[in-house]
Design an enzyme around this catalytic site. Structure first.
Site, mmCIF file in Angstrom:
data_model
loop_
_atom_site.group_PDB
_atom_site.id
_atom_site.type_symbol
_atom_site.label_atom_id
_atom_site.label_comp_id
_atom_site.label_asym_id
_atom_site.label_seq_id
_atom_site.Cartn_x
_atom_site.Cartn_y
_atom_site.Cartn_z
ATOM 1 C CB CYS A 21 -0.556 -10.695 6.235
ATOM 2 S SG CYS A 21 -0.456 -10.753 7.999
ATOM 3 C CG HIS A 72 1.664 -7.078 8.937
ATOM 4 N ND1 HIS A 72 1.669 -7.677 7.691
ATOM 5 C CD2 HIS A 72 2.976 -6.861 8.357
ATOM 6 C CE1 HIS A 72 1.538 -7.330 6.677
ATOM 7 N NE2 HIS A 72 2.534 -6.555 7.449
ATOM 8 C CG ASP A 99 4.597 -5.720 4.376
ATOM 9 O OD1 ASP A 99 3.718 -6.343 4.055
ATOM 10 O OD2 ASP A 99 5.127 -4.788 5.499
#
Length: 635
Positions: free
Chosen positions: A417, A548, A569
């Protein structure tokens, strides 16, 4: 036994010693009756001995009953008057049998019993001498002496000490002395009347024999000397030692024993010390063994504890290594190939597709440029149109500069991520002419290339602490990156950026309203009078929290004055993001972008914002400043 008064009075005390004593009131009365009866009987025998032809009748002096013979009269007196009429001479207790009355007198009236028994013996001597004063033969005096000796035998100190409890010994002797004094006075008065000098000497010798100590056997002259001897020499054996004795007493300091002699006390204390010394030696040996055992047990427990802690630390470390991609299980390339093989084995991918994707991946890794298969472009423009024509509940909305969306692939799923958010941020900077000087000729790098670029920044001297934590190596691993690595990479590219740390909650229920206000101020300098939809030239914001990271591309201000972030996202796949490119965007499609204040409740958030381009000098200054990483903290 019943031949004459003298024989009767001589034998009767012996019978009392063999059996328990009868109550004195009844006994004395019966003795008087027996005396009268026997005197009459003797007279009758003397009168009737001459009359052999005529029978003799006997009449009871107590109740008047007549019987035919002397044995019958004896039986009558014994059964009717001696066994049935039992009355206590001291408290008039009656209605009990002979054995019970004897027990009652012995237990309740012992002292009175002793006194009356002594007087009874004196009376017996008186009666005998008064009736037979002319008869002073040696035989008669011998009988009286033997009688008195038998009667007084129980008063001997030695016998009393053996038969009585310790606490009654001195009392018994006191009464004995008192009774003896009275008996001596009585004998002196009778001596003048009956001329019993020889009897007096015999009684004195019998009743005043030298007392003997019941504890050590010592013989004293009189009872007073014996009493003093017992109280002084054997005070510790008595329940209540004499308090006013003259001889000093010595208390044992260890057990409280009272000693009358200092040397005895010293020997007694020495025994204590020897026992204590022996006990200390035993205790010392036992204590040494106990300490050794306790030490061994403690060492074993410490060893097990250290072993368990080491095992837990190793497990935690391995877990962290797996979590942050440092377990040497390979990097982007290995994971991509492994996941494509799984897809083939499950029938979700054709083998030919596997080989084609593998070839594309190898080409992308070779040139270091992302293949673009996870990119979605044009979303900001589509959102601008939607808010212009719809979203009636929104008062204002601000967007960042154009930005492409990148999502995770089979090669970086679960750990990529941070790299995908950097690609989004870089895609916006590459579309902004203000950053052409520092990013000229760059393309969106692939993940392995981004890892290589961060390693190069570490080599230049940026963030040495972060480099050491990741072992100065990212390529070939699945290591996570965060706000510090994004800052290091952008600064090494001469992009001016800033880290803001929202290290704790600033609202109720763990919310961060200050974070929303800061982002609103970042995108809009003047809200009043501005149009409903505003597309700014500012790059998107890198948003990091535990586990995250995401990219903030805009913010809404609704008519109720609440704020809502618009977020890209990397975990959202391309098929979902492409729904936002439609002409009429559904409300459900916007839900994956909107994040209200109540949706962000992590303990800490960090953001990285881009503010322009650094000069070479500023880059060097920031590299020096990154030796000790600092960030702006809010609040």
């Amino acid at each position: 036994m019943f031949g004459s008064p003298s024989v009767f009075f001589t034998v009767w005390p012996c019978r009392n010693q063999q059996k328990r004593r009868k109550p004195l009131g009844v006994t004395f009365f019966l003795l008087e009756a027996w005396k009268n009866f026997l005197l009459k009987s003797d007279f009758r025998f003397s009168e009737e001995s001459k009359k052999t032809t005529r029978g003799t009748m006997f009449s009871c002096d107590i109740c008047g009953e007549t019987v035919a013979s002397e044995p019958d009269m004896k039986t009558h007196l014994l059964i009717v008057h001696m066994e049935n009429q039992v009355i206590c001479p001291f408290c008039k207790l009656s209605g009990v049998n002979y054995d019970e009355m004897c027990f009652h007198i012995e237990s309740a009236h012992f002292e009175q019993n002793e006194l009356e028994r002594n007087l009874e013996r004196i009376n017996s001597v008186q009666y005998e001498t008064s009736d037979n004063k002319k008869d002073s033969t040696p035989q008669r005096r011998t009988e009286v002496n033997s009688s008195l000796h038998s009667a007084c035998a129980s008063n001997h100190p030695k016998s009393s000490a053996q038969s009585l409890p310790k606490d009654s010994t001195l009392k018994h002797k006191a009464f004995y002395s008192e009774n003896s004094t009275e008996s001596r006075k009585f004998l002196k008065s009778r001596e003048k009347q009956f001329d019993l000098a020889e009897i007096k000497g015999s009684i004195y010798e019998t009743m005043y024999s030298p007392p003997e100590c019941p504890f050590c056997g010592k013989i004293e002259v009189c009872s007073q000397d014996m009493e003093t001897h017992v109280k002084t020499k054997h005070a510790n054996l008595l329940d209540t030692p004499l308090e006013d004795r003259d001889q000093p007493l010595y208390d044992c300091p260890m057990c409280g024993l009272v000693c009358t002699n200092y040397h005895i006390l010293q020997e007694h204390v020495n025994l204590h010390l020897e026992e204590s010394s022996f006990g200390r030696d035993m205790d010392r040996a036992q204590c040494s063994r106990d300490l050794e055992l306790a030490h061994q047990l403690q060492q074993e427990e410490d060893r097990k504890r250290r072993s368990e802690e080491s095992r837990q630390e190793l497990e935690e470390f391995q877990k962290l290594q797996r979590q942050y991609g440092l377990d040497n299980s390979g990097g982007y390339k290995q994971q991509q190939l492994r996941n494509m093989e799984i897809e083939v084995n499950r029938g979700r991918m054709h083998p030919s597709e596997f080989h084609r994707r593998k070839a594309d991946m190898m080409e992308s890794l070779a040139i270091g440029i992302d293949d673009g298969k996870t990119k979605t472009s044009g979303i900001i423009e589509a959102l601008h149109r939607h808010y212009q024509n719809a979203a009636t509940d929104v008062r204002h909305v601000w967007f960042s500069a154009a930005v492409d969306h990148f999502h995770s692939s089979l090669g970086d799923k679960g750990w990529g991520c941070g790299y995908r958010n950097f690609q989004m941020l870089l895609s916006s900077l590459l579309q902004n002419d203000a950053y052409d000087d520092c990013l000229k000729g760059m393309s969106i790098p692939c993940i392995p290339k981004i890892q290589s670029m961060i390693e190069d920044a570490w080599k230049e001297g940026f963030d040495p602490q972060g480099a050491s934590q990741l072992n100065n190596r990212l390529q070939g691993t699945k290591a996570w990156i965060g706000a510090c690595e994004i800052y290091t990479l952008l600064t090494s590219l001469r992009v001016k950026c800033h880290i803001v740390d929202f290290h704790k909650s600033t609202g109720p229920l763990g919310t961060h309203p200050r974070l929303f206000e800061w982002i609103l101020n970042y995108y809009s300098s003047e809200r009043e009078g501005s149009p409903k939809v505003v597309c700014t030239s500012k790059p998107p914001i890198y948003l990091q929290h535990q586990g995250h990271s995401r990219t903030v591309v805009g913010i809404e201000e609704r008519k109720n004055r609440t704020l809502c972030l618009l977020i890209f996202d990397p975990g959202c796949p391309s098929r979902e993001m492409q729904k936002l490119l439609k002409q009429d965007i559904e409300a459900n499609s916007l839900k994956q972008l909107r994040k209200f204040v109540g949706n962000l409740k992590h303990k800490q958030y960090q953001i990285v914002t881009v503010e322009g381009v650094l000069s070479p000098e500023e880059k060097v200054a920031r590299r020096q400043a990154s030796q000790v990483f600092t960030a702006e903290k809010i609040p």
